[in-house]
Design an enzyme around this catalytic site. Structure first.
Site, PDB file in Angstrom:
ATOM      1  N   ARG A 110       0.827  -1.208   0.000  1.00 34.94           N
ATOM      2  CA  ARG A 110       0.000   0.000   0.000  1.00 34.94           C
ATOM      3  C   ARG A 110       0.859   1.256   0.000  1.00 34.94           C
ATOM      4  O   ARG A 110       2.012   1.247   0.425  1.00 34.94           O
ATOM      5  CB  ARG A 110      -0.920   0.037   1.224  1.00 34.94           C
ATOM      6  CG  ARG A 110      -2.224  -0.698   1.039  1.00 34.94           C
ATOM      7  CD  ARG A 110      -3.110  -0.586   2.260  1.00 34.94           C
ATOM      8  NE  ARG A 110      -2.449  -1.063   3.447  1.00 34.94           N
ATOM      9  CZ  ARG A 110      -1.913  -0.297   4.385  1.00 34.94           C
ATOM     10  NH1 ARG A 110      -1.979   1.032   4.280  1.00 34.94           N
ATOM     11  NH2 ARG A 110      -1.330  -0.831   5.432  1.00 34.94           N
ATOM     12  N   LYS A 252      -8.674  -2.283   0.806  1.00 39.01           N
ATOM     13  CA  LYS A 252      -8.562  -1.382   1.945  1.00 39.01           C
ATOM     14  C   LYS A 252      -9.326  -0.079   1.685  1.00 39.01           C
ATOM     15  O   LYS A 252      -9.724   0.610   2.626  1.00 39.01           O
ATOM     16  CB  LYS A 252      -7.095  -1.104   2.273  1.00 39.01           C
ATOM     17  CG  LYS A 252      -6.388  -2.322   2.882  1.00 39.01           C
ATOM     18  CD  LYS A 252      -7.046  -2.838   4.172  1.00 39.01           C
ATOM     19  CE  LYS A 252      -6.153  -3.794   4.915  1.00 39.01           C
ATOM     20  NZ  LYS A 252      -6.820  -4.646   5.904  1.00 39.01           N
ATOM     21  N   HIS A 271     -10.779  -3.720  12.322  1.00 38.91           N
ATOM     22  CA  HIS A 271      -9.724  -4.387  11.555  1.00 38.91           C
ATOM     23  C   HIS A 271      -9.405  -5.676  12.303  1.00 38.91           C
ATOM     24  O   HIS A 271      -8.508  -5.722  13.138  1.00 38.91           O
ATOM     25  CB  HIS A 271      -8.496  -3.469  11.468  1.00 38.91           C
ATOM     26  CG  HIS A 271      -7.496  -3.917  10.452  1.00 38.91           C
ATOM     27  ND1 HIS A 271      -6.140  -3.768  10.617  1.00 38.91           N
ATOM     28  CD2 HIS A 271      -7.659  -4.501   9.240  1.00 38.91           C
ATOM     29  CE1 HIS A 271      -5.516  -4.244   9.562  1.00 38.91           C
ATOM     30  NE2 HIS A 271      -6.409  -4.691   8.708  1.00 38.91           N
ATOM     31  N   SER A 289      -1.696  -5.164   9.843  1.00 42.93           N
ATOM     32  CA  SER A 289      -1.237  -6.100   8.826  1.00 42.93           C
ATOM     33  C   SER A 289      -0.007  -6.885   9.298  1.00 42.93           C
ATOM     34  O   SER A 289       0.935  -6.309   9.838  1.00 42.93           O
ATOM     35  CB  SER A 289      -0.893  -5.291   7.583  1.00 42.93           C
ATOM     36  OG  SER A 289      -0.480  -6.146   6.581  1.00 42.93           O
ATOM     37  N   LYS A 293      -3.778 -12.081  11.850  1.00 41.93           N
ATOM     38  CA  LYS A 293      -5.244 -12.222  11.788  1.00 41.93           C
ATOM     39  C   LYS A 293      -5.639 -13.384  10.869  1.00 41.93           C
ATOM     40  O   LYS A 293      -6.456 -14.221  11.232  1.00 41.93           O
ATOM     41  CB  LYS A 293      -5.903 -10.926  11.278  1.00 41.93           C
ATOM     42  CG  LYS A 293      -5.746  -9.724  12.176  1.00 41.93           C
ATOM     43  CD  LYS A 293      -6.489  -8.517  11.637  1.00 41.93           C
ATOM     44  CE  LYS A 293      -6.049  -8.049  10.275  1.00 41.93           C
ATOM     45  NZ  LYS A 293      -4.636  -7.634  10.172  1.00 41.93           N
ATOM     46  N   THR A 294      -5.044 -13.381   9.669  1.00 42.13           N
ATOM     47  CA  THR A 294      -5.420 -14.420   8.697  1.00 42.13           C
ATOM     48  C   THR A 294      -4.948 -15.785   9.177  1.00 42.13           C
ATOM     49  O   THR A 294      -5.707 -16.764   9.200  1.00 42.13           O
ATOM     50  CB  THR A 294      -4.777 -14.108   7.321  1.00 42.13           C
ATOM     51  OG1 THR A 294      -5.119 -12.781   6.952  1.00 42.13           O
ATOM     52  CG2 THR A 294      -5.251 -15.071   6.258  1.00 42.13           C
ATOM     53  N   ASP A 308     -10.130 -10.480   8.038  1.00 43.44           N
ATOM     54  CA  ASP A 308      -9.540  -9.139   8.074  1.00 43.44           C
ATOM     55  C   ASP A 308     -10.451  -7.973   8.456  1.00 43.44           C
ATOM     56  O   ASP A 308      -9.992  -7.036   9.090  1.00 43.44           O
ATOM     57  CB  ASP A 308      -8.932  -8.849   6.696  1.00 43.44           C
ATOM     58  CG  ASP A 308      -7.935  -7.704   6.729  1.00 43.44           C
ATOM     59  OD1 ASP A 308      -7.157  -7.625   7.695  1.00 43.44           O
ATOM     60  OD2 ASP A 308      -7.940  -6.887   5.797  1.00 43.44           O
ATOM     61  N   ARG A 373       1.329 -12.353  -1.762  1.00 36.58           N
ATOM     62  CA  ARG A 373      -0.050 -12.535  -1.289  1.00 36.58           C
ATOM     63  C   ARG A 373      -0.813 -13.594  -2.073  1.00 36.58           C
ATOM     64  O   ARG A 373      -0.562 -13.807  -3.271  1.00 36.58           O
ATOM     65  CB  ARG A 373      -0.827 -11.216  -1.450  1.00 36.58           C
ATOM     66  CG  ARG A 373      -0.321 -10.082  -0.608  1.00 36.58           C
ATOM     67  CD  ARG A 373      -0.828 -10.205   0.798  1.00 36.58           C
ATOM     68  NE  ARG A 373      -0.486  -9.034   1.589  1.00 36.58           N
ATOM     69  CZ  ARG A 373      -1.174  -8.663   2.667  1.00 36.58           C
ATOM     70  NH1 ARG A 373      -2.225  -9.347   3.074  1.00 36.58           N
ATOM     71  NH2 ARG A 373      -0.796  -7.619   3.366  1.00 36.58           N
TER      72      ARG A 373
END
Ligand code: ADP
Ligand code: PEP
Length: 652
Positions: A110, A252, A271, A289, A293-294, A308, A373
């Site tokens: 990003r 996002k 988030h 990030s 989380k994932t 997410d 990713r």
């Protein structure tokens, strides 16, 4: 649906309708007179007036934005998108397990410094203006928007995705993506919630993303500082992308929109990832990030709601997204089988290196970026729940922090006040690659564990969370998925299997009857034993070989916490202010009143009460000023409030 649509030339709306009708009749005749005997007509060949009307409405709607490209692929099937990506987009390949491998070009993370929000009357008063939300004028937006549309109009073909953000029909938002790349369309078809055929009828978008990422922004336009522009205009319900093809910007962008809209509807966007246990207990994992989380929500013992972005509503939790966007670096079947197996036909692999002969991805190769990713639909995870909604409120709240200093314990139980303190602080590290220019973990305070996506002042979300915690009495935990035994460069990242064992222990209620000890300075309540985790990993004062170094790092981090919290202190009740590190026996700020004032101090009733730890050394024994020598520096964006600093916040 797999529909390729030819858009109208001259002749007006009526002429176009007749033209479409003629084409369809010709096609029907061709089919029915084929061969000696009439060939049976497929369902698709049959005259279907409603299909015409839908196509007509769709084309009319697209042309309203000034898009005049002839070939439009509207919610095209993955197979069609694969073919088009392979044919027209350099760097596209099929992996040995059937995923579409794509390249996002120069930008592989990003670009927060290039994100702008248009200052306009409908949203301006609600926005937390500053370094996260940088103002852009209407005029400058118009210049870049037109540039994006001009670029899109130069394409032979465009891809249109019409889908929802949000699984709960009450709160979902209709999103339209117009993109020049098939890879971006497939990505968003995975990441949004795809409509049924019925839902697609009369689909009028609430929000449109113009993705012209292959073309640079006009950097001479007022307020634009590079060739990348990530522009949001809430009043118009639009996002414009120029100069970045990193697909994560789109998802996002949608999340940023939800961070703006949901509080307006009285609901709390987070988030976070979310999963559900066999008994229906819900866990939320908050984290910036790269904090896990994932990874941690993909748990064979629990059903996945999402990895997410969620909204905690009055009735439960819903996932905003239809898919997951996992980090691939170091991915192995052994460590993360669910994610590994999800990478198959329909998944997009972004910037992953692979063997040129066998087309098998090399997940250890950082040749393109560390931020490799995989994006896949929720259904690729065996135990994911769709519709991804639960009508149950969370039982456990887990704050994930990736502590690059390595001084926070790998697991601690939090009081309600500590949850608020750490949620507002959002201390973590940015991991390499997720943002342009980040090449190694950087300590940061990212409010609400998602500062780059906050639209409103962090206290708005914090107050909503405080209300939810009070109403539903969830237990809360801080899990450090970062460094242990030393900071980045000296210690090591805690083993994933230990973190998983801690999460299992939370879910098995195995931490209710163990003894706890209190960590110094941060006053965190740390279990002395966690099944399947060595005891000496649990308390940093014991896991660091060099105690002096440990105390220096602890002292430095606590000072940074105190400094960071100064910005928020006057909006928090004393209990929350005092829930952070105590560096000198003195509490940093005077009491105040706020919507969080209802929080009370006592420990949550669950489990044994924490016991003071007598063995840890005290930082005052190490009086040197360590702020000069630390290896890790705080980065500027998060944790720093600029612009409008509301003294009184309310949910509008
Ligand atoms: N102890 C740990 N806990 C969680 N993730 C870990 C741990 N150690 C290493 N990792 C790695 O860190 C990354 C976490 O990324 P991810 O789960 O995608 O984070 P997020 O979803 O929060 O962005 C993964 O590549 C995972 O393999
Ligand atoms: C996609 C991102 O976040 P996450 O790793 O949480 O998916 C991101 O921060 O760009």
């Amino acid at each position: 649906m797999n529909v390729r649509r030819e858009q109208s030339g001259p002749g007006g709306d009526h002429g176009r309708f007749l033209e479409l009708l003629k084409k369809q009749i010709e096609a029907n005749l061709k089919t029915s007179t084929h061969g000696e005997q009439s060939a049976p007509m497929t369902k698709r060949d049959m005259f279907d007036l409603s299909q015409f009307q839908d196509e007509y409405a769709f084309e009319h709607s697209i042309s309203q934005y000034g898009i005049q490209v002839k070939s439009l692929y509207h919610n095209a099937s993955p197979a069609v998108l694969y073919e088009l990506a392979l044919k027209y987009e350099a760097g596209s390949y099929i992996s040995d397990t059937g995923a579409l491998m794509c390249s996002s070009g120069v930008k592989t993370g990003r670009s927060p410094q290039d994100k702008r929000l248009v200052e306009e009357s409908t949203s301006s008063d609600d926005v937390w203006w500053g370094r996260v939300n940088i103002k852009l004028s209407e005029a400058s937006y118009a210049t870049n928007r037109e540039r994006a549309i001009d670029y899109l109009n130069l394409q032979e073909r465009l891809y249109v995705v019409d889908a929802f953000a949000g699984w709960d029909p009450e709160y979902r938002v209709r999103i339209r993506v117009i993109a020049s790349r098939a890879y971006h369309a497939l990505f968003m078809q995975n990441m949004l919630v795809m409509p049924t055929k019925e839902e697609l009828k009369n689909f009028e978008p609430d929000f449109i993303i113009y993705n012209a990422g292959s073309f640079p922004a006009n950097r001479y336009a007022d307020g634009i500082t590079s060739q990348t522009a990530v522009l949001l205009h809430f009043g118009r319900g639009e996002m414009v992308l120029l100069g970045t093809q990193y697909a994560g910007e789109m998802k996002k962008g949608v999340f940023t929109l939800m961070m703006y809209l949901m509080p307006k509807m009285g609901q709390l966007p987070l988030h976070s990832s979310c999963n559900v246990g066999p008994d229906g207990d819900v866990t939320l994992f908050f984290g910036l990030s790269g904090t896990g989380k994932t990874t941690l929500s993909a748990d064979p013992r629990r059903s996945l709601i999402g990895d997410d972005e969620h909204v905690w509503t009055d009735t439960g939790v819903f996932n905003i997204e239809g898919g997951c966007y996992a980090k691939c670096i170091g991915l192995s079947h052994e460590k993360e089988p669910e994610i590994y197996d999800a990478i198959r036909f329909g998944a997009v692999l972004e910037n992953v290196c692979f063997d040129i002969d066998q087309r098998n991805p090399d997940y250890d190769d950082t040749g393109v970026t560390e931020n490799t990713r995989a994006c896949y639909p929720l259904q690729h995870i065996p135990n994911a729940i769709t519709p991804a909604v639960t009508q149950t409120h969370p039982t456990n709240i887990i704050l994930l922090t990736c502590d690059a200093f390595g001084v926070l314990p790998p697991i601690a139980r939090l009081t309600p006040e500590q949850v608020m303190y750490h949620f507002i602080s959002g201390y973590t590290a940015k991991v390499a690659g997720t943002e342009q220019g980040i090449t190694e973990p950087q300590a940061t305070f990212s409010s609400c564990f998602g500062a780059p996506f906050l639209v409103r002042h962090p206290i708005v979300y914090a107050e909503m969370l405080a209300d939810k915690l009070k109403a539903h009495n969830a237990a809360a935990w801080l899990i450090n998925t970062g460094w242990v035994g030393g900071g980045y460069g000296k210690g090591s990242r805690i083993k994933l299997r230990y973190t998983r064992a801690m999460i299992d222990a939370i879910h098995d209620k195995a931490l209710e009857d163990v003894e706890y000890e209190t960590s110094q300075i941060f006053n965190l309540s740390v279990p002395k034993h966690v099944p399947n985790v060595p005891d000496d990993v649990l308390m940093p004062s014991r896991s660091w070989a060099n105690k002096t170094e440990y105390m220096k790092a602890l002292s430095k981090l606590s000072q940074l916490f105190v400094k960071n919290f100064e910005t928020y202190a006057d909006q928090c009740p004393p209990e929350v202010q005092h829930a952070g590190p105590v560096t000198s026996g003195k509490l940093p700020h005077p009491p105040s009143s706020s919507a969080m004032a209802h929080l009370q101090s006592p420990q949550p009733s669950r489990g044994a009460s924490p016991r003071a730890n007598e063995t840890e050394p005290h930082p005052e024994n190490f009086p040197e000023d360590i702020s000069k020598g630390g290896r890790l520096e705080l980065t500027g964006v998060e944790g720093v409030l600029n612009g409008v600093h509301k003294t009184k916040t309310e949910v509008k």
